[in-house]
Design a protein around this motif. Structure first.
Motif: not given
Lengths: 331, 621
Positions: A224-225, A243, B102, B104-107, B115, B155, B163, B167
């Protein structure tokens, strides 16, 4: 910091354990090297026990209690005294190893690093251009080169490039007519001799890293990221590097550090095929000649190399992957 | 409506797999506008194409999805036709997204600040100095109620709710005109979900950006959105202002969805469920895609063509042959209830006083990062034989820990758990093996609980082999009986299927069947419906209730949802931070909650009839 101290303590403990096992295991093995040596000399006939004892003393076979031997062993170890090589008698093991080690470190060290960088970058590139002609070509070629047995590729290279075309020498680490020294002529000769083995190592080794990286990266690019990074309007290059590759390389690093650790022992296959004067060649000879002190020392070097490499991998992982670190703001 | 920010016109999206030579058209021509500053909700079950549509707007489709047709107009341009570089500048600066999960939406290897920074850098806000960026990050984090010190955190150091808030803050960093949110609160605790949506609504009003909120939960959407768009099987079936849709739903599907909600505090709680399964896009029937599940379907609906989305006189759009007839207010309340009705009134609470499981003074503490985490603190309860007890609490309340202790998967630090005179924590391996014949468990995610490589038949045979010692013909007969009991008929159609081929509802029925195969005395069900589509949840609840009545087992139902607790349970126990804060008869606890936490839970249940957030009154957290 706490992490570092913990890893260091663990390293010290495993080192001690490895050294101690290295001391114990040969003593638990049956057989007496002096007996074997004398037997070899006299052939089928009866063995003179006095001769056996004399040879034993000459070789420096251990006497006294086990504890006494252990203390002596540790003392010698700390002073770099590993005894006398049977094969290269009367040279001490340390000087034999000291001669072989640089050859191995330079040849295998350089090629391992090149192989890793090349394989990883090609893998990352193939993954970010998945399904294109580049990806297809890279994976098929890697499949091809990686599945050929090393010795076959090496022998073919030797035959064609060395024997038929005479582009490269067929054996050795330098021109046998020269003495090892720091002269430009000698260095050129050494580099010239190393090209063929290096080429074969890179050719056969790159495929593995390429596949590892490509698979990790494809997995990461589906996260997702990465999708969010695209939505953020980041440039393609930045998404692929910061990334994608940044996260995908983590599992590969452990493998890389491990391969750096084992290279201390040299590569028996490479060095025997090319008669290269490194650690692998030495180990091969030591085993063939029942040269216990030499074998034991090489094994010790391999163990230490692996442990130190593991330690570096752990530290590196801690630096590169914040998830393995403890604490932080929330603590 | 104000001038639209973005207008999606007749978009068709197909997923193609070259390797398997398949093509699945998951969005079959959807049109939708979002006005400036408008809060639009897009609702649909799995397979409705709602997430695909959202991803198509910014061309973020993955897995072989391609837009075949349609326009996405933004600022007079078609986003689907823009060059990659021009689209890149529109992304985030004008239209930002908050992704599903979300979590898993952050590196994972970059700090929160990084970010924020990379998006500012990518859009060449180079005039922003480092200090300015840092100040802005702090401001945005405070806006979503996160302590600015977390800017330097990674994260993994944040909780799921944090998180999600990060997001949202990240989406606002460039001041976009539209934020697309795809299931932004799915998987979060109800109370946290409620808080986040409430804060989001305030922020949206304050800053004036438009929101397209995508959700499977009509209740949540109706509470926050100005306008609601309902999607089914890749098409939009109804698109109307939230209030009008709530008071007078026109499409039978919308009506059926609304009937899945009720006020848990009423004397008589009644919900319905929609028969059948959410749409299988690979095998859609001809005609209106909803007709197989629709109570009002006629011949016209079955043979097609698909009813078009038509503008109504009173405003709004609907796609149904029957809907044009006008309003239905005052009509028979049972009309349009397409499925069986599930009614629970105060009276049918039964009482039993013979405990089957007695938990006394149980403590459990976990260690996480060297810090003790108290999961259970002196918990005592009894499960009376043959009754349903609902264990209610938010995430971190310790309810799942208690389930693991009762099923013998873990041992408490202190305290006893008695079943039939035995103390469960003291049982050895053999004792536990025998105990599990009496106590079985149903988990939240049916697909995680089933091996995808096995067939349904094999999965259900296993318990008979482990515990039954039956001949294979006898065991197969039992498997068929079980399948029929859990509503998977005809059984022969399911025996040979792999569990990965089942829909979510079917898979959960198999899990229930598997648990019942050993004829347990106690069934522990840990959030058995929270992963399922809203339209089939009531069906699973009903199944559990019917099975309990038939077989007389004791049910411990673990949930965060007081509505389902009210429907199913005789007794309710509310757990908060590892302690029991309230317990009693289900109707009593829910109708007159004594503890503040129970009240908060009740307020947080999505309840379309209330519309708290969109209306002026605001719930204090």
């Amino acid at each position: 910091m706490r992490y570092l101290i913990k890893r260091l303590a663990f390293l010290a403990f495993t080192l001690w354990l490895a050294v101690t096992l290295n001391f114990l295991i040969p003593r638990l093995m049956p057989g007496n090297p002096a007996q074997i040596m004398v037997q070899k000399l006299v052939g089928e006939g009866p063995v003179n026990p006095q001769l056996v004892r004399a040879v034993g003393i000459m070789l420096g076979l251990p006497r006294g209690t086990l504890w006494h031997q252990y203390v002596l062993y540790m003392h010698n170890l700390l002073h770099g005294n590993f005894g006398v090589s049977y094969t290269y008698f009367p040279y001490p093991v340390m000087s034999v190893v000291a001669q072989a080690l640089p050859w191995t470190l330079i040849l295998l060290g350089t090629t391992t690093i090149i192989t890793f960088i090349l394989g990883t970058s090609l893998g990352a590139l193939a993954a970010s251009r998945r399904g294109t002609w580049f990806d297809t070509t890279a994976t098929i070629t890697a499949n091809f080169t990686a599945t050929f047995p090393f010795f076959w590729t090496a022998l073919m290279a030797l035959y064609i490039l060395g024997f038929v075309l005479h582009w490269f020498p067929q054996s050795g680490g330098y021109n046998a007519a020269m003495m090892p020294q720091w002269s430009s002529a000698f260095v050129i000769s050494a580099v010239y001799h190393s090209i063929l083995p290096a080429l074969v190592i890179v050719l056969t080794g790159t495929g593995g890293w390429l596949f590892g990286m490509r698979n990790n990266m494809i997995h990461v690019l589906g996260e997702d990221y990465v999708r969010l990074a695209t939505a953020k309007g980041l440039p393609r290059r930045e998404i692929a590097l910061a990334y994608g590759a940044r996260n995908a390389i983590l599992p590969n690093l452990t493998g890389f550090a491990m391969s750096l650790g084992t290279l201390v022992g040299g590569s028996i296959l490479v060095e025997t095929v090319f008669s290269y004067p490194g650690m692998g060649y030495l180990l091969f000879n030591a085993v063939g000649n029942s040269d216990y002190p030499l074998m034991q020392t090489i094994f010790l070097f391999i163990t230490i190399g692996t442990l130190v490499a593991n330690f570096i991998a752990d530290i590196l992982y801690g630096v590169l992957d914040p998830r393995t670190r403890r604490g932080g703001v929330s603590a | 409506m104000q001038r639209p920010v973005v207008s999606i016109e007749d978009v068709v999206v197909t997923y193609r797999s070259k390797r398997r030579r398949t093509a699945l058209t998951s969005v079959q021509g959807m049109s939708l506008e979002v006005g400036a500053g408008e809060f639009v909700g897009l609702v649909g079950e799995s397979g409705s194409g709602k997430s695909t549509l959202a991803n198509a707007v910014l061309r973020l489709l993955t897995g072989g999805g391609e837009v075949d047709r349609g326009r996405v107009s933004f600022n007079g341009e078609d986003l689907l036709m823009l060059s990659e570089e021009s689209l890149r500048t529109v992304r985030w600066r004008d239209i930002a997204v908050v992704l599903q999960s979300s979590m898993n939406a952050l590196n994972p290897v970059a700090t929160i600040r990084t970010q924020f920074r990379d998006v500012i850098r990518a859009h060449r806000r180079s005039s922003w100095s480092e200090q300015q960026v840092d100040a802005d990050v702090s401001r945005l984090l405070s806006l979503v109620k996160i302590d600015p010190k977390y800017a330097s955190a990674y994260p993994h150091e944040l909780s799921g709710g944090m998180k999600q808030r990060v997001a949202i803050a990240l989406a606002l960093v460039l001041g976009p005109r539209l934020v697309i949110m795809d299931e932004p609160t799915t998987g979060l605790d109800v109370i946290i979900e409620h808080e986040i949506l409430s804060d989001l609504r305030d922020l949206q009003r304050e800053r004036g950006f438009a929101v397209l909120l995508i959700s499977h939960d009509l209740g949540t959407v109706l509470e926050v959105a100005d306008r609601v768009v309902v999607a089914y099987a890749g098409r939009i079936v109804e698109d109307r202002p939230a209030k009008a849709l709530l008071n007078n739903p026109l499409h039978p599907y919308t009506r059926a969805l609304l009937d899945c909600y009720a006020d848990p505090g009423a004397d008589q709680v009644r919900i319905t469920y929609i028969p059948g399964q959410p749409p299988n896009m690979a095998a859609l029937p001809p005609g209106c895609p909803f007709w197989p599940r629709c109570a009002e379907a006629e011949e016209k609906c079955q043979q097609g063509p698909v009813p078009p989305l038509t503008r109504l006189d009173g405003g709004g759009l609907v796609a149904c042959h029957h809907a044009g007839a006008g309003t239905r207010e005052g009509a028979d309340p049972n009309l349009g209830r397409s499925g069986a009705v599930y009614v629970k009134s105060r009276a049918n609470a039964s009482a039993s006083h013979h405990p089957v499981i007695t938990v006394t003074g149980v403590y459990k503490t976990y260690r996480r990062n060297r810090l003790p985490l108290v999961a259970l603190n002196d918990v005592s309860l009894t499960l009376p034989r043959g009754t349903v007890t609902a264990l209610v609490g938010g995430s971190g309340s310790g309810k799942s820990t208690l389930a693991r202790l009762i099923t013998g998967m873990e041992r408490p630090d202190r305290g006893t758990i008695r079943f039939d005179g035995r103390d469960i924590p003291r049982l050895g391996r053999r004792g536990l093996h025998a105990y599990r014949q009496h106590v079985q468990m149903v988990f939240q995610d049916p697909f995680a609980a089933l091996n995808p490589m096995n067939t349904v038949g094999y999965t259900l045979l296993r318990p008979f082999v482990n515990y039954g010692r039956l001949s294979s013909t006898e065991a197969f007969k039992r498997v068929r009986q079980l399948l029929e009991q859990v509503g998977l008929t005809p059984a022969d159609a399911f025996v040979g299927k792999r569990t990965s081929e089942l829909s979510g509802g079917q898979a959960q029925r198999v899990v229930v069947a598997k648990a019942l195969a050993v004829n347990p005395d106690v069934l522990v069900a840990d959030e058995p419906i929270s992963m399922l589509d809203v339209s089939i949840r009531a069906g699973i609840l009903r199944l559990l209730d019917d099975l309990r009545a038939q077989r007389g087992f004791t049910l411990l139902y673990i949930t965060h949802d007081l509505l389902s607790a009210r429907l199913l349970a005789d007794q309710v126990i509310v757990l908060h931070r590892g302690e029991i804060v309230e317990q009693g008869l289900a109707a009593d606890v829910i109708q007159s909650p004594q503890h503040e936490y129970t009240r908060l839970l009740l307020r947080s249940i999505p309840n379309p009839r209330r519309r708290t957030l969109a209306a002026e009154s605001k719930v204090s957290p």
